[in-house]
Design a protein around this motif. Structure first.
Motif, short mmCIF file in Angstrom:
data_model
loop_
_atom_site.label_atom_id
_atom_site.label_comp_id
_atom_site.label_asym_id
_atom_site.label_seq_id
_atom_site.Cartn_x
_atom_site.Cartn_y
_atom_site.Cartn_z
N SER A 230 0.85 -1.21 -0.16
CA SER A 230 0.00 -0.02 0.06
C SER A 230 1.03 1.25 -0.02
O SER A 230 0.24 2.27 -0.05
CB SER A 230 -0.77 -0.01 1.16
OG SER A 230 -0.23 0.03 2.45
N SER A 231 2.18 1.07 0.10
CA SER A 231 2.90 2.34 0.46
C SER A 231 4.41 1.99 -0.06
O SER A 231 4.88 0.87 -0.15
CB SER A 231 2.83 2.78 1.67
OG SER A 231 3.93 3.32 2.30
N LEU B 130 8.21 1.16 -0.62
CA LEU B 130 8.71 0.36 -1.53
C LEU B 130 7.98 -0.75 -2.06
O LEU B 130 7.98 -1.25 -3.05
CB LEU B 130 9.85 -0.42 -0.56
CG LEU B 130 11.14 0.60 -0.18
CD1 LEU B 130 11.98 -0.22 0.80
CD2 LEU B 130 11.99 0.88 -1.54
N ARG C 101 -2.89 -3.55 5.31
CA ARG C 101 -4.13 -3.38 6.07
C ARG C 101 -5.04 -2.54 5.29
O ARG C 101 -5.95 -2.61 5.53
CB ARG C 101 -3.56 -3.12 7.68
CG ARG C 101 -2.62 -4.20 8.45
CD ARG C 101 -2.25 -3.49 9.46
NE ARG C 101 -1.28 -2.37 9.27
CZ ARG C 101 -0.57 -1.68 10.03
NH1 ARG C 101 -0.83 -1.74 11.32
NH2 ARG C 101 0.26 -0.81 9.54
N SER C 102 -4.23 -1.61 4.68
CA SER C 102 -5.23 -0.41 4.15
C SER C 102 -5.81 -0.94 3.00
O SER C 102 -5.22 -0.68 1.71
CB SER C 102 -4.24 0.67 3.78
OG SER C 102 -3.42 1.00 5.03
N ASN D 229 7.90 -7.54 2.19
CA ASN D 229 8.40 -6.48 2.24
C ASN D 229 7.80 -5.60 3.51
O ASN D 229 8.33 -4.85 3.88
CB ASN D 229 8.07 -5.51 1.05
CG ASN D 229 8.06 -3.82 1.25
OD1 ASN D 229 9.09 -3.53 1.33
ND2 ASN D 229 6.95 -3.62 1.35
N TYR E 95 14.52 -3.12 15.93
CA TYR E 95 14.55 -3.09 14.64
C TYR E 95 15.77 -3.85 13.96
O TYR E 95 15.65 -4.59 13.03
CB TYR E 95 14.29 -1.70 14.03
CG TYR E 95 14.37 -1.66 12.57
CD1 TYR E 95 13.19 -2.17 11.61
CD2 TYR E 95 15.39 -1.19 11.79
CE1 TYR E 95 13.02 -1.97 10.64
CE2 TYR E 95 15.19 -1.01 10.51
CZ TYR E 95 14.12 -1.48 9.68
OH TYR E 95 14.14 -1.43 8.16
N THR F 191 15.65 5.45 2.71
CA THR F 191 15.10 5.41 1.59
C THR F 191 13.79 6.45 1.90
O THR F 191 13.22 6.25 2.94
CB THR F 191 14.56 4.15 0.95
OG1 THR F 191 15.48 3.22 1.10
CG2 THR F 191 14.05 4.41 -0.33
N THR G 65 10.51 7.15 2.26
CA THR G 65 9.13 6.44 2.24
C THR G 65 8.58 6.95 3.64
O THR G 65 9.16 7.85 4.27
CB THR G 65 8.98 5.10 2.23
OG1 THR G 65 9.72 4.71 3.43
CG2 THR G 65 9.86 4.60 1.35
N1 LIG Z 1 12.31 3.39 3.88
C1 LIG Z 1 13.56 2.93 4.56
O1 LIG Z 1 14.48 3.64 4.87
C2 LIG Z 1 13.86 1.52 4.70
C3 LIG Z 1 15.26 0.95 4.92
C4 LIG Z 1 15.61 -0.22 5.05
C5 LIG Z 1 14.60 -1.04 4.99
N2 LIG Z 1 13.39 -0.55 5.06
C6 LIG Z 1 12.20 -1.86 4.87
O2 LIG Z 1 11.67 -1.63 3.82
C7 LIG Z 1 10.21 -2.21 3.95
C8 LIG Z 1 9.24 -1.44 3.36
O3 LIG Z 1 9.32 -0.27 4.11
P1 LIG Z 1 8.82 1.33 3.36
O4 LIG Z 1 10.03 2.00 3.72
O5 LIG Z 1 8.36 1.04 2.10
O6 LIG Z 1 7.78 1.83 4.49
P2 LIG Z 1 6.46 2.22 4.27
O7 LIG Z 1 6.26 3.22 3.33
O8 LIG Z 1 5.97 2.59 5.80
O9 LIG Z 1 5.59 0.81 4.01
C9 LIG Z 1 5.36 -0.27 4.92
C10 LIG Z 1 4.41 -1.17 4.52
O10 LIG Z 1 4.15 -2.19 5.52
C11 LIG Z 1 2.58 -2.43 5.66
N3 LIG Z 1 2.58 -2.92 6.75
C12 LIG Z 1 2.83 -2.26 7.85
N4 LIG Z 1 2.44 -3.05 9.00
C13 LIG Z 1 1.56 -4.17 8.44
C14 LIG Z 1 1.00 -5.12 9.10
N5 LIG Z 1 1.02 -5.14 10.48
N6 LIG Z 1 0.45 -6.09 8.11
C15 LIG Z 1 0.50 -5.78 6.86
N7 LIG Z 1 1.27 -4.85 6.49
C16 LIG Z 1 1.69 -4.08 7.10
C17 LIG Z 1 2.21 -0.92 5.33
O11 LIG Z 1 0.65 -1.18 4.95
P3 LIG Z 1 -0.45 -0.74 5.93
O12 LIG Z 1 -0.13 0.37 6.93
O13 LIG Z 1 -1.65 -0.45 4.96
O14 LIG Z 1 -0.75 -2.39 6.62
C18 LIG Z 1 2.98 -0.43 4.17
O15 LIG Z 1 2.33 -1.10 2.91
C19 LIG Z 1 10.19 -2.64 5.52
O16 LIG Z 1 10.46 -4.01 5.76
C20 LIG Z 1 11.31 -1.69 5.95
O17 LIG Z 1 11.74 -2.19 7.31
C21 LIG Z 1 12.94 0.60 4.77
#
Ligand SMILES: NC(=O)c1ccc[n+]([C@@H]2O[C@H](COP(=O)([O-])OP(=O)(O)OC[C@H]3O[C@@H](n4cnc5c(N)ncnc54)[C@H](OP(=O)(O)O)[C@@H]3O)[C@@H](O)[C@H]2O)c1
Length: 256
Positions: A14-15, A17, A37-38, A88, A153, A186, A188
């Motif tokens: 939903s958001s 990556l 979830r969204s 993811n 984390y 990243t 996001t």
């Molecule tokens: N952005 C960074 O700096 C960064 C760096 C390294 C690694 N990562 C990793 O990249 C991955 C994606 O993160 P992002 O940066 O894209 O963050 P994000 O924009 O916050 O996206 C997180 C996603 O996970 C979903 N999510 C969260 N809780 C959930 C749950 N209980 N059940 C199902 N879905 C759930 C959210 O959707 P809903 O809220 O709709 O459920 C959303 O789609 C994560 O594993 C994060 O640890 C991110």
């Protein structure tokens, strides 16, 4: 193998990556199952993908931290020939460990570690039986050293990295590729949700990370680290005393 037809399942679609991975897979011709979830956001996104790329898109609304909801996604993986799983969904918390909300860190481990493992296991069984498939487990550069103020984390992502490496070794002779994708900071919603919206301002873009992911998959690499600076720091970490890596990591993760 190529990833230009068949089914892919993306969690956290939903958001951020997750949207990037799903868009790339649809552009390559794959039909998709989108999980988060969204559900409202997922349905709108599914409409966009169908219209733009002419692929089939299904939506599964599930809180992956909840075993009952997670079972719905496992059922999809067991009943459909999913060739690509992108594990993811994940989030971070920040702050001193003793101040963490116990419910929130339980949720973190349930999502970042337990759900990822259960889904990877369910997907791998079918992939091995079909002799083809790819699993992307989204780890992080946080996996390469402990991070004071992001302790839970960083530990969760070290788990993802180690699990993925062993899976890569076990499955590579059976036609299944496993990739531990390690993005650094990243752009996001991640940082806002972690409670540190202004943390680490030198952020990479979603499209850069998606490119790194698909390059890593094409090479069959066990690990793909996004960006040259992140790669340098990750590879240097084992050669530097852990206490020193923690000083640097604490500084980088600090709240400005
Ligand atoms: N952005 C960074 O700096 C960064 C760096 C390294 C690694 N990562 C990793 O990249 C991955 C994606 O993160 P992002 O940066 O894209 O963050 P994000 O924009 O916050 O996206 C997180 C996603 O996970 C979903 N999510 C969260 N809780 C959930 C749950 N209980 N059940 C199902 N879905 C759930 C959210 O959707 P809903 O809220 O709709 O459920 C959303 O789609 C994560 O594993 C994060 O640890 C991110």
């Amino acid at each position: 193998m190529t990833y230009s037809s068949g089914w892919a399942l993306v969690t956290g679609a939903s958001s951020g990556l997750g949207r990037g991975f799903a868009t790339r897979l649809a552009a390559d011709g794959m039909s998709l199952v989108l999980v988060a979830r969204s559900t409202g956001i997922l349905h709108d996104f599914a409409d966009e993908l169908r219209e733009e790329y002419g692929v089939e898109v299904d939506v599964v609304g599930a809180d992956l931290g909840d075993p009952t909801a997670r079972a719905k996604v496992v059922a999809v993986l067991e009943s459909r020939p999913v060739d690509v799983l992108v594990n993811n969904a994940g989030f971070a918390t920040s702050g001193d460990f003793v101040d963490e909300d116990p419910a929130r860190i339980t949720e973190l481990v349930s999502l970042n570690c337990v759900a990822l493992t259960v889904l990877a296991h369910a997907a791998a069984a079918g992939m091995v039986a079909r002799g083809r498939g790819a699993i992307v487990n989204v780890a992080s550069t946080a996996a390469f050293q402990p991070i004071p103020t992001m302790a839970t984390y960083a530990a969760s992502k070290a788990f993802v990295l180690r699990l993925s490496l062993a899976m890569w070794d076990e499955l590579r002779t059976q036609g299944v590729t496993v990739l531990a994708l390690c993005p650094g900071a990243t752009e996001t919603d991640f940082w806002r949700i972690a409670g540190n919206p202004d943390g680490f301002k030198r952020r990479r873009t979603v499209s850069q990370v998606v490119r790194t992911c698909f390059d890593g998959l094409a090479k069959g690499s066990p690990v793909a680290i996004d960006g040259p600076l992140n790669t340098l720091l990750a590879w240097a970490a084992p050669f530097v005393p852990t206490r020193l890596t923690m000083v640097v990591a604490r500084f980088i993760a600090r709240r400005p």
